[in-house]
Structure formats: C-alpha cells, structure tokens
Design a protein around this motif. Structure first.
Motif, PDB file in Angstrom:
ATOM      1  N   PRO A  57     -12.187 -14.472  -3.923  1.00 28.68           N
ATOM      2  CA  PRO A  57     -11.481 -15.782  -3.752  1.00 28.68           C
ATOM      3  C   PRO A  57     -11.254 -16.169  -4.368  1.00 28.68           C
ATOM      4  O   PRO A  57     -12.089 -17.249  -5.547  1.00 28.68           O
ATOM      5  CB  PRO A  57     -11.591 -15.721  -2.136  1.00 28.68           C
ATOM      6  N   LEU A  58      -9.589 -16.534  -4.861  1.00 28.60           N
ATOM      7  CA  LEU A  58      -8.762 -17.741  -5.337  1.00 28.60           C
ATOM      8  C   LEU A  58      -9.425 -19.189  -4.916  1.00 28.60           C
ATOM      9  O   LEU A  58     -10.170 -19.295  -4.029  1.00 28.60           O
ATOM     10  CB  LEU A  58      -7.243 -17.624  -5.763  1.00 28.60           C
ATOM     11  N   PRO A  59     -10.087 -19.644  -5.940  1.00 29.92           N
ATOM     12  CA  PRO A  59     -10.227 -20.961  -5.049  1.00 29.92           C
ATOM     13  C   PRO A  59      -9.536 -21.984  -4.153  1.00 29.92           C
ATOM     14  O   PRO A  59      -9.847 -22.660  -3.454  1.00 29.92           O
ATOM     15  CB  PRO A  59     -10.571 -22.133  -6.636  1.00 29.92           C
ATOM     16  N   MET A  60      -8.270 -21.710  -4.768  1.00 35.33           N
ATOM     17  CA  MET A  60      -7.616 -22.388  -3.819  1.00 35.33           C
ATOM     18  C   MET A  60      -7.111 -21.793  -2.509  1.00 35.33           C
ATOM     19  O   MET A  60      -5.876 -22.280  -1.381  1.00 35.33           O
ATOM     20  CB  MET A  60      -6.071 -23.145  -4.530  1.00 35.33           C
ATOM     21  N   ILE A  61      -7.268 -20.477  -2.589  1.00 32.56           N
ATOM     22  CA  ILE A  61      -7.281 -19.842  -0.808  1.00 32.56           C
ATOM     23  C   ILE A  61      -7.911 -20.221  -0.355  1.00 32.56           C
ATOM     24  O   ILE A  61      -8.815 -20.334   0.208  1.00 32.56           O
ATOM     25  CB  ILE A  61      -7.370 -18.244  -1.930  1.00 32.56           C
ATOM     26  N   ALA A  62      -7.267 -20.687   1.476  1.00 37.09           N
ATOM     27  CA  ALA A  62      -7.660 -21.025   2.499  1.00 37.09           C
ATOM     28  C   ALA A  62      -8.215 -19.151   4.042  1.00 37.09           C
ATOM     29  O   ALA A  62      -8.831 -19.072   3.767  1.00 37.09           O
ATOM     30  CB  ALA A  62      -6.676 -21.891   3.326  1.00 37.09           C
ATOM     31  N   THR A  63      -6.681 -18.857   3.781  1.00 40.63           N
ATOM     32  CA  THR A  63      -6.816 -17.502   4.068  1.00 40.63           C
ATOM     33  C   THR A  63      -6.458 -16.698   3.855  1.00 40.63           C
ATOM     34  O   THR A  63      -5.599 -16.296   3.132  1.00 40.63           O
ATOM     35  CB  THR A  63      -6.596 -17.557   5.644  1.00 40.63           C
ATOM     36  N   ALA A 160       3.147 -14.512   4.703  1.00 38.29           N
ATOM     37  CA  ALA A 160       4.100 -13.945   4.922  1.00 38.29           C
ATOM     38  C   ALA A 160       5.162 -13.941   5.886  1.00 38.29           C
ATOM     39  O   ALA A 160       5.940 -13.442   7.047  1.00 38.29           O
ATOM     40  CB  ALA A 160       3.564 -12.713   5.217  1.00 38.29           C
ATOM     41  N   ASN A 161       4.547 -15.164   6.774  1.00 38.62           N
ATOM     42  CA  ASN A 161       5.935 -15.112   7.994  1.00 38.62           C
ATOM     43  C   ASN A 161       6.158 -16.833   7.851  1.00 38.62           C
ATOM     44  O   ASN A 161       6.102 -17.554   8.850  1.00 38.62           O
ATOM     45  CB  ASN A 161       4.596 -15.420   9.542  1.00 38.62           C
ATOM     46  N   GLY A 162       5.824 -17.316   6.831  1.00 36.37           N
ATOM     47  CA  GLY A 162       6.531 -18.563   6.567  1.00 36.37           C
ATOM     48  C   GLY A 162       5.982 -19.725   6.793  1.00 36.37           C
ATOM     49  O   GLY A 162       5.412 -21.187   6.357  1.00 36.37           O
ATOM     50  N   GLN A 163       3.903 -19.407   6.756  1.00 46.59           N
ATOM     51  CA  GLN A 163       2.833 -20.034   6.639  1.00 46.59           C
ATOM     52  C   GLN A 163       2.365 -19.793   5.124  1.00 46.59           C
ATOM     53  O   GLN A 163       1.414 -18.691   5.225  1.00 46.59           O
ATOM     54  CB  GLN A 163       2.361 -19.948   8.019  1.00 46.59           C
ATOM     55  N   SER A 164       2.303 -20.624   4.907  1.00 48.93           N
ATOM     56  CA  SER A 164       1.062 -20.861   3.619  1.00 48.93           C
ATOM     57  C   SER A 164      -0.666 -20.713   3.915  1.00 48.93           C
ATOM     58  O   SER A 164      -1.537 -21.384   4.566  1.00 48.93           O
ATOM     59  CB  SER A 164       1.092 -22.222   3.159  1.00 48.93           C
ATOM     60  N   SER A 165      -1.192 -19.433   2.976  1.00 47.77           N
ATOM     61  CA  SER A 165      -2.248 -19.678   2.971  1.00 47.77           C
ATOM     62  C   SER A 165      -2.692 -20.066   1.534  1.00 47.77           C
ATOM     63  O   SER A 165      -4.306 -19.861   1.814  1.00 47.77           O
ATOM     64  CB  SER A 165      -2.508 -18.266   2.163  1.00 47.77           C
ATOM     65  N   ILE A 166      -2.344 -21.594   1.049  1.00 46.62           N
ATOM     66  CA  ILE A 166      -3.299 -22.632   0.826  1.00 46.62           C
ATOM     67  C   ILE A 166      -4.024 -23.005   1.553  1.00 46.62           C
ATOM     68  O   ILE A 166      -3.696 -24.286   1.904  1.00 46.62           O
ATOM     69  CB  ILE A 166      -2.206 -22.915  -0.769  1.00 46.62           C
ATOM     70  N   ASN A 167      -5.423 -23.888   0.766  1.00 49.30           N
ATOM     71  CA  ASN A 167      -5.650 -24.716   0.780  1.00 49.30           C
ATOM     72  C   ASN A 167      -5.118 -25.987   0.919  1.00 49.30           C
ATOM     73  O   ASN A 167      -4.857 -26.700   0.560  1.00 49.30           O
ATOM     74  CB  ASN A 167      -7.601 -24.979   0.582  1.00 49.30           C
ATOM     75  N   PRO A 168      -5.217 -26.937   1.888  1.00 53.53           N
ATOM     76  CA  PRO A 168      -4.050 -28.239   2.245  1.00 53.53           C
ATOM     77  C   PRO A 168      -5.011 -28.964   1.166  1.00 53.53           C
ATOM     78  O   PRO A 168      -4.008 -29.974   0.622  1.00 53.53           O
ATOM     79  CB  PRO A 168      -4.111 -28.457   3.695  1.00 53.53           C
ATOM     80  N   LEU A 177       1.669 -26.214  -3.811  1.00 53.11           N
ATOM     81  CA  LEU A 177       0.327 -26.233  -4.808  1.00 53.11           C
ATOM     82  C   LEU A 177       0.594 -26.983  -6.214  1.00 53.11           C
ATOM     83  O   LEU A 177       1.790 -26.942  -6.702  1.00 53.11           O
ATOM     84  CB  LEU A 177       0.476 -24.957  -5.182  1.00 53.11           C
ATOM     85  N   PHE A 178      -0.174 -27.903  -6.456  1.00 52.75           N
ATOM     86  CA  PHE A 178      -0.536 -28.271  -7.505  1.00 52.75           C
ATOM     87  C   PHE A 178       0.263 -27.705  -8.962  1.00 52.75           C
ATOM     88  O   PHE A 178      -0.294 -26.657  -8.937  1.00 52.75           O
ATOM     89  CB  PHE A 178      -1.589 -29.531  -8.142  1.00 52.75           C
ATOM     90  N   PHE A 179       1.052 -28.329  -9.409  1.00 53.30           N
ATOM     91  CA  PHE A 179       1.833 -27.055 -10.452  1.00 53.30           C
ATOM     92  C   PHE A 179       0.341 -27.054 -11.782  1.00 53.30           C
ATOM     93  O   PHE A 179       0.479 -25.973 -12.187  1.00 53.30           O
ATOM     94  CB  PHE A 179       2.356 -28.259 -11.785  1.00 53.30           C
ATOM     95  N   GLY A 180      -0.514 -27.688 -12.000  1.00 58.52           N
ATOM     96  CA  GLY A 180      -1.742 -27.520 -12.871  1.00 58.52           C
ATOM     97  C   GLY A 180      -2.829 -26.513 -11.709  1.00 58.52           C
ATOM     98  O   GLY A 180      -3.382 -25.764 -12.688  1.00 58.52           O
ATOM     99  N   TRP A 181      -3.031 -26.799 -10.636  1.00 55.52           N
ATOM    100  CA  TRP A 181      -3.519 -25.125 -10.165  1.00 55.52           C
ATOM    101  C   TRP A 181      -2.541 -23.880 -10.211  1.00 55.52           C
ATOM    102  O   TRP A 181      -2.722 -23.223  -9.316  1.00 55.52           O
ATOM    103  CB  TRP A 181      -3.455 -26.040  -8.419  1.00 55.52           C
ATOM    104  N   GLN A 182      -1.067 -24.075 -10.013  1.00 52.03           N
ATOM    105  CA  GLN A 182      -0.500 -22.782 -10.056  1.00 52.03           C
ATOM    106  C   GLN A 182      -0.593 -22.852 -11.322  1.00 52.03           C
ATOM    107  O   GLN A 182      -1.062 -20.734 -11.473  1.00 52.03           O
ATOM    108  CB  GLN A 182       0.893 -23.065  -9.785  1.00 52.03           C
TER     109      GLN A 182
END
Length: 486
Positions: A57-63, A160-168, A177-182
């Motif tokens: 997975p991508l390093p910044m993904i939580a779910t 998909a339902n307005g909730q981010s999948s990014i690790n806080p 998400l930080f611009f650098g991580w984007q």
C-alpha cells in the motif's frame, strides 16, 4: 530410427516422434527445452513481482476504499479493475494498474487513422514503430500524473462517503494531506504504472507472450480464488429448488455446465474466420509458368476483439458516478437531488432492461466503429492488386473494395451480436440464479474474453517454439486459427 522418404533418409529424435499426446508429456517437453524453459520461468517470475507489488500500500493510507465505497463507486472500482490489471479499491503502488498505458495506446491508434503524420509514421516500419512506442510512453506518464492526482484528490482524500482514507498522522491542521506527501503519492503511483509498463516490455523481449496482456490476465485470474471461496462459503450441500440467492447442488451443476458452454462459445467465435478465396495471376518466364495458385484471405469474425465491451462499459460508468456526485451537492429533499439521483440509480442498475439494451446498443456501435478504424478494405484491395492476386468474380480495384467492405459489415454484425450476448451473460446469471456478482462475472464480459484471447496467444507462442524444434504443438489437432492480442 530411420524413415525413408523419396529415397532420402532422415533421422528423427525418438522423443520427438512419441505418440504420447498427454498434457503432462507436453509440459515435460516444454521444460526440457532450455531456451523455452528460461523464457517461461522468467515470465512467471516477472508476473510474481507484479502480484507482490499489488499488495504494497501507499505509506499514507489508513484503510482501503472497499471498506467505505458503496453504490456507484463500488461498481466503478469493480469494473475498471477488470481491464486495469489492478484494484482501485486497494490504494497500492500499482493502484493505477496498466490502464494508462492502454489508454495511451488506444489514443495513438485512433489518431493514426485520422492524423496524417502519425499515419505516415506507422508506414515507416520498425523505425516508425519505435517512435510511436516512445510517444506512447510519454503520453502514459502524462496520463498517470493526471489520473493519480485525481484519484488522490477525489477518492483517497475525500473518500467514497466523504470520509478520508488517509492516515491522520500525514494530515495538516486543515485535515488535508501535506502537499509534499501529495507529490510523493502521485510520483509513487506514476512510477508503479511505468514499472508495470517496463515489466510488460521485458516479458515481450525476454519472456514469452504479450507482456501487457499477461499482466491483465494475471489480475483477472487472481480474483478467481476469492470468488470460489465466496461460492463455497455460501453453498448448501442439498437441493434448494433453484431458489434465488441459495447455491445448492443443482445450482452448482448449472454453473459448471454454463461455464463450459460459454467458454466453448468464446473460443469458437474468437477463432472463427471468414475465408475469402483468392487466386494469383499467372505469368510466364521463359518456358515456365508461375502463379495461378489458389489461396484464401482470412477475415476474423470478431475483428474488434474486446475493445467494444471496454468502450461501452467505460462509457456507461460515467453517468452513474457523475450524476451520483452531482446529487450529493444538493439537499436530499430538492427536485435536483431527486432527478440526479434517479438518473444515477438507473444508469447503475445492471439488471434493468434499459441498462442492458443501452449496453448492447453501444457494443454494436463500437464494434462497427473500431472495425472501420482498424480494417481498411481499400488498402487491402490495393495490396492484393500489387501482389498480383485477385478475388475470383471481382475485378481488382473498387469492386474488390466494395466486396470486402460488404463481407466485413455482415460478419461484424455476427461478432457484435456475440459480444453483446457475452456482455450480458453475467447479468443474466446474477439476476436469475442470485449468485454473487463476483462469481457471475467469470461467465462473460471483458474478463473472460481477455483471458481466453491471451491464453490462445500464449499457447500459440509456445507452439511456435515447439514446432521449430520438430515437436508437436499444444494445439495439434485442435483446429488452429489465429487469436487476437489485447
């Protein structure tokens, strides 16, 4: 041992004259040839690398998105995943799959028919082909950058339902998400697709088979264990009277028989050809008469391959997702919300008659559209005339061109009808038997056509190596024919 033929002796290797035609014997022969064994093992190794990267997975993904996606988004991810050699619900380093490269190839193939410089470049032979491949790679990188950013912005960060999948831990004070991580995420997904493109090229050059097609087929076949697990998990070891939603013994028998029939039909139409008789002109040199031989010009029934289904299914995905997104921008009690939501539900309901009629209609349209782009009867007629060959009963030139066009229109109708039937078979199985769509999807549609076409192409590539060494081919006695490459 020695065989006498026309007064000359020829030594035949005992292993090559064996009458054992079992599949195990043929597999043993494949791995007994050092060069072929090396190609097969290298191909398997590169495909294994692809499958390993598929789960990183991508390093910044939580779910993953499959935990929150629903409705049109879930259908969108499931359909795109079939011909992308990936799964958009799992945000991995190979999240975009190989679809950007396929899109770039299709764009240049379409432009090559209407844009004169590209058309001239295609006629330059090997040098022109290398130049087109270079342009395709550049366009692939551009498409990857755009798609990865859109995917990150509207799927991962919004959810998909307005909730981010990014690790806080990777978010700033504005919960973005930080611009650098984007930038890192976009570059990682772009690099992943470019790496898959490189893997496919390595398989083409050092392995066996078409690399890009094998990557897609590997992604399709990788879904089979999960689908079989779902089938066995919900199966009952008793008669259920074909009750909808219950998989009993009789339902399993019907599924097995139907799968064999569908695969047989796909193979039959894929290898089907219309053979047009041709004859070469006679000419005299000295006292000898040359030419006058009778041959045939093969025209594939399914000339368009799997492209019409890809185009039609991709086009039908857009309204459901688009109008669903627009409906979410208005209050749930407003007229605009009800209108947009109704259109979204109608275009997302795969079991409705309207959806399937529109699906089949688009397949017919794209069959004729793609055939008109890839098949040029005038060019074929000119090639026949330049080689001194003609079709009996038709003068070279315009009459031959009109005849070839007339024949192609007729057989394209049969090919389009076949593709339309194959495309809606999963919906019929899903609606009538109530089995999960992950199971019904293997009974037709894009996945089955790609798997069968790529499998035949792979077998024919192996056969070419076996026949070159005087071994029997894997398809010896199976009818032969040509298989389209995806």
């Amino acid at each position: 041992m020695l065989t006498i033929s026309l007064g000359r002796a020829r030594r035949i290797h005992p292993a090559r004259s064996t009458t054992d035609g079992s599949m195990f014997e043929k597999l043993r022969i494949i791995f007994s040839i050092p060069e072929l064994r090396k190609k097969v093992m290298l191909t398997i190794g590169l495909l294994a690398i692809y499958r390993i990267g598929f789960h990183i997975p991508l390093p910044m993904i939580a779910t993953n998105l499959d935990s929150g996606a629903g409705g049109g988004a879930a259908d969108f991810f499931e359909k795109v995943s079939v011909f992308a050699a990936s799964d958009l619900r799992q945000a991995t380093i190979f999240g975009l799959g190989i679809m950007p490269y396929i899109s770039a190839s299709i764009i240049f193939q379409l432009l090559g028919s209407v844009y004169k410089p590209l058309e001239e470049l295609k006629k330059e032979g090997e040098a022109g082909r290398k130049k087109l491949n270079e342009y395709t790679r550049y366009l692939t990188v551009v498409i990857c950058l755009v798609q990865s950013y859109m995917y990150l912005k509207f799927m991962l960060m919004a959810g998909a339902n307005g909730q981010s999948s990014i690790n806080p831990n990777f978010m700033n004070a504005n919960e973005q998400l930080f611009f650098g991580w984007q930038i890192v995420a976009v570059l990682v997904m772009t690099t992943g697709t470019v790496f898959l493109m490189w893997l496919g090229e390595q398989i083409d050059e050092y392995g066996i088979g078409n690399g890009i097609s094998l990557l897609i087929m590997a992604g399709i076949l990788a879904q089979m264990p999960k689908a079989l697990y779902e089938l066995v998990l919900g199966m009952k070891t008793e008669l259920t009277g074909l009750a909808k939603g219950q998989v009993g013994i009789e339902t399993l028998i019907i599924l097995v028989v139907l799968f064999v029939v569908v695969v047989f039909g796909v193979v039959f139409i894929t290898l089907g050809q219309r053979k047009i008789p041709t004859q070469s002109a006679k000419f005299t040199r000295g006292r000898r008469v040359y030419g006058g031989t009778r041959q045939h010009l093969p025209l594939r029934i399914n000339q368009a391959g799997v492209m019409p289904i890809i185009f039609a299914s991709s086009l039908l995905m857009i309204p459901g997702v688009l109008f669903g997104f627009l409906a979410g921008q208005f209050a749930s009690d407003g007229a605009l919300f009800r209108g947009f939501n109704l259109i979204s539900l109608t275009m997302s309901d795969q079991t409705s008659y309207f959806f399937n009629l529109l699906y089949v209609g688009l397949i017919f349209f794209f069959c004729y559209f793609w055939t008109a782009i890839t098949f040029n009867p005038k060019e074929m007629s000119d090639n026949l005339r330049d080689s001194g060959t003609f079709i009996p009963g038709y003068r070279p030139g315009r009459r031959t061109t009109d005849y070839l066009e007339k024949v192609m229109v007729r057989i394209t109708y049969v090919g389009a009808a076949f593709l339309g039937l194959i495309a809606i078979v999963p919906t019929i199985v899903y609606g009538s038997l109530g089995v999960p769509y992950s199971i019904a999807g293997f009974y037709g549609g894009t996945g089955l056509l790609i798997a069968v076409s790529v499998a035949f192409d792979l077998v024919q590539k192996i056969d070419s190596h076996l026949v070159m060494r005087n071994y029997r081919g894997l398809l010896e006695g199976a009818g032969g024919g040509t298989s389209p490459v995806v």
